[in-house]
Design an enzyme around this catalytic site. Structure first.
Site, short mmCIF file in Angstrom:
data_model
loop_
_atom_site.label_atom_id
_atom_site.label_comp_id
_atom_site.label_asym_id
_atom_site.label_seq_id
_atom_site.Cartn_x
_atom_site.Cartn_y
_atom_site.Cartn_z
N ASP A 63 0.87 -1.18 0.00
CA ASP A 63 0.00 0.00 0.00
C ASP A 63 0.91 1.22 0.00
OD1 ASP A 63 -1.61 2.20 0.70
OD2 ASP A 63 -3.01 0.89 1.76
N VAL A 64 0.76 2.08 -1.01
CA VAL A 64 1.70 3.20 -1.15
C VAL A 64 1.61 4.21 0.00
CG1 VAL A 64 1.88 3.07 -3.68
CG2 VAL A 64 0.14 4.55 -2.64
N TYR A 155 -8.69 15.11 -6.89
CA TYR A 155 -7.93 14.41 -7.94
C TYR A 155 -7.14 15.41 -8.77
CZ TYR A 155 -7.01 11.26 -11.89
OH TYR A 155 -6.39 10.52 -12.87
N LYS A 159 -3.02 15.71 -9.03
CA LYS A 159 -2.29 15.56 -10.29
C LYS A 159 -1.51 16.83 -10.64
CE LYS A 159 -3.40 11.31 -11.25
NZ LYS A 159 -2.38 10.24 -11.24
N THR A 190 -9.93 2.04 -18.57
CA THR A 190 -9.41 1.22 -17.47
C THR A 190 -10.51 1.12 -16.40
OG1 THR A 190 -8.60 3.04 -16.12
CG2 THR A 190 -7.09 2.22 -17.82
N1 LIG Z 1 -7.80 5.95 -16.89
C1 LIG Z 1 -7.66 7.22 -17.24
O1 LIG Z 1 -8.44 7.78 -18.04
C2 LIG Z 1 -6.52 8.02 -16.68
C3 LIG Z 1 -6.30 9.29 -17.21
C4 LIG Z 1 -5.25 10.05 -16.71
C5 LIG Z 1 -4.44 9.54 -15.73
N2 LIG Z 1 -4.68 8.30 -15.23
C6 LIG Z 1 -3.80 7.81 -14.17
O2 LIG Z 1 -3.21 6.59 -14.57
C7 LIG Z 1 -2.83 5.85 -13.40
C8 LIG Z 1 -3.32 4.41 -13.55
O3 LIG Z 1 -4.75 4.44 -13.48
P1 LIG Z 1 -5.68 3.43 -14.30
O4 LIG Z 1 -6.54 4.26 -15.16
O5 LIG Z 1 -4.85 2.37 -14.89
O6 LIG Z 1 -6.62 2.89 -13.13
P2 LIG Z 1 -6.69 1.51 -12.33
O7 LIG Z 1 -6.85 0.38 -13.25
O8 LIG Z 1 -7.73 1.76 -11.29
O9 LIG Z 1 -5.25 1.37 -11.66
C9 LIG Z 1 -4.91 2.03 -10.48
C10 LIG Z 1 -3.72 1.33 -9.88
O10 LIG Z 1 -3.35 2.06 -8.70
C11 LIG Z 1 -3.16 1.11 -7.66
N3 LIG Z 1 -3.43 1.70 -6.35
C12 LIG Z 1 -4.49 2.43 -5.96
N4 LIG Z 1 -4.40 2.72 -4.64
C13 LIG Z 1 -3.24 2.16 -4.20
C14 LIG Z 1 -2.59 2.08 -2.94
N5 LIG Z 1 -3.11 2.66 -1.83
N6 LIG Z 1 -1.41 1.42 -2.85
C15 LIG Z 1 -0.89 0.82 -3.95
N7 LIG Z 1 -1.44 0.87 -5.17
C16 LIG Z 1 -2.61 1.52 -5.29
C17 LIG Z 1 -4.16 0.00 -7.96
O11 LIG Z 1 -3.73 -1.19 -7.31
P3 LIG Z 1 -4.47 -1.84 -6.02
O12 LIG Z 1 -5.93 -1.47 -6.10
O13 LIG Z 1 -4.20 -3.29 -6.20
O14 LIG Z 1 -3.79 -1.27 -4.84
C18 LIG Z 1 -4.03 -0.10 -9.47
O15 LIG Z 1 -2.97 -0.96 -9.80
C19 LIG Z 1 -3.45 6.60 -12.22
O16 LIG Z 1 -2.48 7.40 -11.60
C20 LIG Z 1 -4.50 7.48 -12.87
O17 LIG Z 1 -4.76 8.63 -12.09
C21 LIG Z 1 -5.70 7.51 -15.68
#
Ligand SMILES: NC(=O)c1ccc[n+]([C@@H]2O[C@H](COP(=O)([O-])OP(=O)(O)OC[C@H]3O[C@@H](n4cnc5c(N)ncnc54)[C@H](OP(=O)(O)O)[C@@H]3O)[C@@H](O)[C@H]2O)c1
Length: 250
Positions: A63-64, A155, A159, A190
C-alpha cells in the site's frame, strides 16, 4: 537515443495502465516488480507474463500510503531484480464527490495515493539514480491536473501537485543523467474510468502504455500528453478565463 529497460518496478501494476506497462516491459525482456494492494490481481498479471515466456515478473503486495516501508522494500526489490533502471509510478485513485458532497477523508486518501505515495517512491529512487548517474523515473499524472476541476477537486489537485513534483525532480536530477518523464493521459479505458458515460478521445490501456514507454525510451526527461493531441485541449483549458471555466461541468 533509445533507452533499454532491463530491471523495472511498476507501482500500481494490478490493473489498467500500470499492468499494461508491466506486460510490455516484460515482453521486451525486462525483469519487472509488480506492486499494488491486490495480491490476487498482481499474481494474475505475473502469471500472464510467465505464460508469454518473455521477461520475468515478481510480485509485492504494497500500500503506497505505508510510506515508511518504501526504502526497505525498494532495497529488497532491487536485490531480487538484480538492479533497477526504471521506476514507473502508476498508482492512482479518483474520488468524484456528488453535488454538494464535501468529504475530507476521501479527498485526503486520493492525495495520499496520487501525490504523497509518488513522493515517497521517487525520493529514494532519485537518490539511487543520481548516485549512479543513470536511470528513468516515470510518473503518471493527468490532463486533470491542468486546472482545478469542479468534478474531482482532490484528484485534479493531486495531479497538479504530481506534475509539479516531477518537474522539480527533473530539474534536480537531469544534470546527473537521470530521466524523469511526466505522462499526462486524457481518457484511457481502465477500471478507473469504467463508470464514466462520456470519454472523449478515449484510448486503450495498451495504447497508453505503448505511448508512455516510447516517451520514456526517448530519454530527455519529457513531459508528454497521452496521446499528444491532448496538448491542444490543455492549451485551450489553461487559457480559459476562470469565470468561463467555472461554468463548465468538467
Ligand atoms: N484511466 C484514465 O483515463 C486516466 C487518465 C489520466 C491519468 N490516469 C492515471 O493513470 C494511473 C493508472 O490508473 P488506471 O486508469 O490504470 O486505473 P486503475 O486500473 O484503477 O489502476 C490504479 C492502480 O493504482 C493502484 N493503487 C491504488 N491505490 C493504491 C494504494 N493505496 N497502494 C498501492 N497501489 C494503489 C491500484 O492497485 P491496487 O488497487 O491493487 O492497490 C491499481 O494498480 C493513475 O495514476 C491514474 O490517475 C488515468
Amino acid at each position: 537515443m533509445s533507452l533499454v529497460f532491463r530491471h523495472a518496478i511498476v507501482v500500481g501494476a494490478s490493473s489498467g495502465i500500470g499492468a499494461e506497462i508491466a506486460r510490455q516491459l516484460a515482453a521486451g525482456g525486462a525483469s519487472v516488480a509488480l506492486l499494488g494492494r491486490r495480491a490476487d490481481e498482481l499474481e494474475q498479471v505475473a502469471a500472464g507474463i510467465v505464460r508469454t515466456g518473455r521477461g520475468r515478473a515478481i510480485v509485492a503486495a504494497h500500500d503506497v500510503t505505508a510510506y515508511d516501508t518504501v526504502p526497505a522494500l525498494l532495497e529488497r526489490l532491487v536485490r531480487e531484480l538484480g538492479g533497477l533502471d526504471l521506476l514507473v509510478y502508476a498508482a492512482g485513485t479518483m474520488f468524484v464527490p456528488g453535488e454538494g458532497e464535501y468529504d475530507f477523508t476521501r479527498e485526503r486518501a486520493g492525495i495520499e495515493v496520487n501525490l504523497l505515495g509518488a513522493v515517497a517512491w521517487t525520493i529514494p529512487v532519485a537518490a539511487m539514480f543520481e548516485a549512479r548517474r543513470a536511470g528513468t523515473i516515470v510518473g503518471i499524472s493527468s490532463i486533470a491536473g491542468e486546472r482545478g476541476r469542479r468534478t474531482f477537486p482532490g484528484y485534479s489537485t493531486s495531479k497538479a501537485g504530481l506534475s509539479t513534483w516531477l518537474e522539480a525532480l527533473r530539474n534536480r536530477v537531469a544534470r546527473h543523467g537521470v530521466n524523469v518523464v511526466t505522462a499526462k493521459p486524457g481518457f484511457v479505458d481502465t477500471p478507473m474510468t469504467a463508470h464514466l458515460e462520456q470519454k472523449p478521445m478515449v484510448i486503450s490501456a495498451t495504447q497508453a502504455a505503448r505511448l508512455i514507454l516510447a516517451a520514456a525510451r526517448r530519454g530527455g526527461s519529457p513531459s508528454v500528453f497521452v496521446p499528444g493531441r491532448w496538448w491542444l485541449v490543455a492549451m485551450v483549458l489553461r487559457h480559459l478565463p476562470s469565470t468561463v471555466f467555472r461554468r463548465l461541468n468538467i
